[in-house]
Structures are given as structure tokens and as C-alpha cells.
Design an enzyme around this catalytic site. Structure first.
Site, PDB file in Angstrom:
ATOM      1  CB  THR A  73     -41.487  62.666  24.226  1.00  0.00           C
ATOM      2  OG1 THR A  73     -42.856  62.720  24.607  1.00  0.00           O
ATOM      3  CG2 THR A  73     -41.197  63.929  23.439  1.00  0.00           C
ATOM      4  CB  SER A  74     -45.587  59.226  22.813  1.00  0.00           C
ATOM      5  OG  SER A  74     -45.966  59.701  24.079  1.00  0.00           O
ATOM      6  CD  GLU A  75     -48.437  63.416  24.365  1.00  0.00           C
ATOM      7  OE1 GLU A  75     -48.815  63.793  23.234  1.00  0.00           O
ATOM      8  OE2 GLU A  75     -49.171  62.798  25.161  1.00  0.00           O
TER       9      GLU A  75
HETATM   10 ZN   LIG Z   1     -48.468  63.355  29.055  1.00  0.00          ZN
END
Ligand SMILES: [Zn+2]
Length: 215
Positions: A73-75
Site C-alpha cells: 500500500t502507498s500508505e
Molecule cells: Zn487513504
């Protein structure tokens, strides 16, 4: 003993729940679980209602992929910072809660002690400053709160919750969205009165007992 596969199945169960409850849309949101020096995390770009356990990636504490296809995930940096600063937690959930996000748009502060069960279970929910999703600004926005709070609103961008396991972190997300719905409904009728300080103190003491018991 939690096996890797069981933990990945748990992540998938929570992703499907988040989607079913409308806590996120399509590929939004992300979930991770820590086991020792490994972190299991949802990949980028996969629909949360259709996630399968084999798609969950295994990464190291620096975010390098150890096994699985695709990108985390980008987070991911927000998750890794939470694990770094909170040795007591083993799960992080991020979702785009509609009502809780609406509270951040309307400038409603959920740190205000309004509902007793929130004071007991979460202590309060601070709102982190707006940060561009997927950027390094996101972990920086939560840095000042994560040591003291298990649930944080991300301005215009949903919420993050943490806990000793993924079900606990999910429960906090559900509680937060429920609170946001109640607060927004009440706000339609006029300004809200916070709980009196003496009652807040009583609830905080109860909360300490509650959290000690659930450890
Ligand atoms: Zn988000």
C-alpha cells in the site's frame, strides 16, 4: 500461536468487513499486522471486497517486500511509523470512513468528550493536519498523536486505528464511525454540549481499568 497464514486470513476478513460496511470504496484503505520482524500488509490497487489471503504481502520493518506479488500500500510508511513508535501494537487499519471524514470537513473535533463510551474506550480522537495521501506527509501528520491515541482522524482522508490485533483495531474503526454519525446527526439540531469535566474524569478512570483488562 498465530501462523502467518491465519494472520493473512484475518486481514482479508477485516478488508471485506470494511468494504461491506462502506468504510472505504474499491481499492481504498489498507490493513497490516506485525509478527516479530515481519509485517503482513495489503497490496496497492486491489479491491478490498475481493481480497484473497495469497495477495497479502510480507515485508520487513523498512518496507522491503520479502514475499508476494505487487507493491505494498502507498500508505505503508504510516503503518511502519506506528509500529516503530508503538511497540505495544500489532495491527494498523486505515479506512476512508464517510461520516468521520465529513467531521473533518465540517471542522468537528472528536477529541471533545461527547459520548461516554468513546471517552472510556478511545480516550478521544484527535484530528491530524491535512497531508497529501500516499506521501511522507501522512506519517508526519500522525507522529505527534500516535503515542497517545489508538484512533486518529486524518483530515479529508478518513482515519487510522491501531491495536494489539487486527480485530481490536477494526473495532475502534467501527466505534469511531458510529460516533461520527451520532455527532453529525446531533449537530444538525444545533451546537453540542461536551460531558461535564467531573464525569469525563470518572470515565477516564474507568477507561484505564478497561484498557488494562483488555491488554
Ligand atoms: Zn487513504
Amino acid at each position: 500461536m498465530n501462523t502467518e497464514w491465519q494472520l493473512k486470513e484475518d486481514i482479508v476478513r477485516i478488508c471485506r468487513m470494511l468494504h461491506r460496511k462502506n468504510y472505504l470504496a474499491a481499492t481504498d484503505g489498507n490493513v497490516s499486522v506485525r509478527l516479530g520482524e515481519r509485517v503482513f500488509v495489503t497490496p496497492s490497487g486491489v479491491h478490498k471486497g475481493m481480497m484473497e489471503a495469497y495477495q497479502i504481502l510480507t515485508i520487513d520493518p523498512e518496507g522491503r517486500v520479502l514475499s508476494g506479488e505487487g507493491k505494498p500500500t502507498s500508505e505503508i510508511r504510516m503503518h511502519l511509523l506506528a509500529y516503530e513508535l508503538r511497540p505495544d501494537i500489532a495491527a494498523v487499519v486505515h479506512a476512508h470512513l464517510p461520516y468521520a471524514t465529513a467531521c473533518t470537513l465540517a471542522g468537528i473535533d472528536l477529541l471533545e468528550p461527547i459520548l461516554p463510551e468513546v471517552v472510556i474506550t478511545l480516550g478521544g480522537v484527535p484530528t491530524a493536519a491535512y497531508a497529501t495521501p500516499g506521501s511522507d506527509e501522512v506519517p508526519e501528520s500522525i507522529r505527534g498523536f500516535i503515542k497517545d491515541y489508538d484512533a486518529i482522524l486524518l483530515s479529508r482522508h478518513g482515519a487510522m486505528t491501531v491495536g494489539p490485533d487486527v480485530t481490536d483495531a477494526y473495532n475502534k474503526m467501527e466505534k469511531l464511525e458510529h460516533t461520527a454519525r451520532v455527532v453529525l446527526a446531533a449537530r444538525l439540531q444545533g451546537p453540542l454540549e461536551p460531558l461535564p469535566p467531573a464525569e469525563v474524569e470518572k470515565l477516564r478512570r474507568l477507561g484505564e481499568k478497561y484498557r488494562a483488562r483488555s491488554k
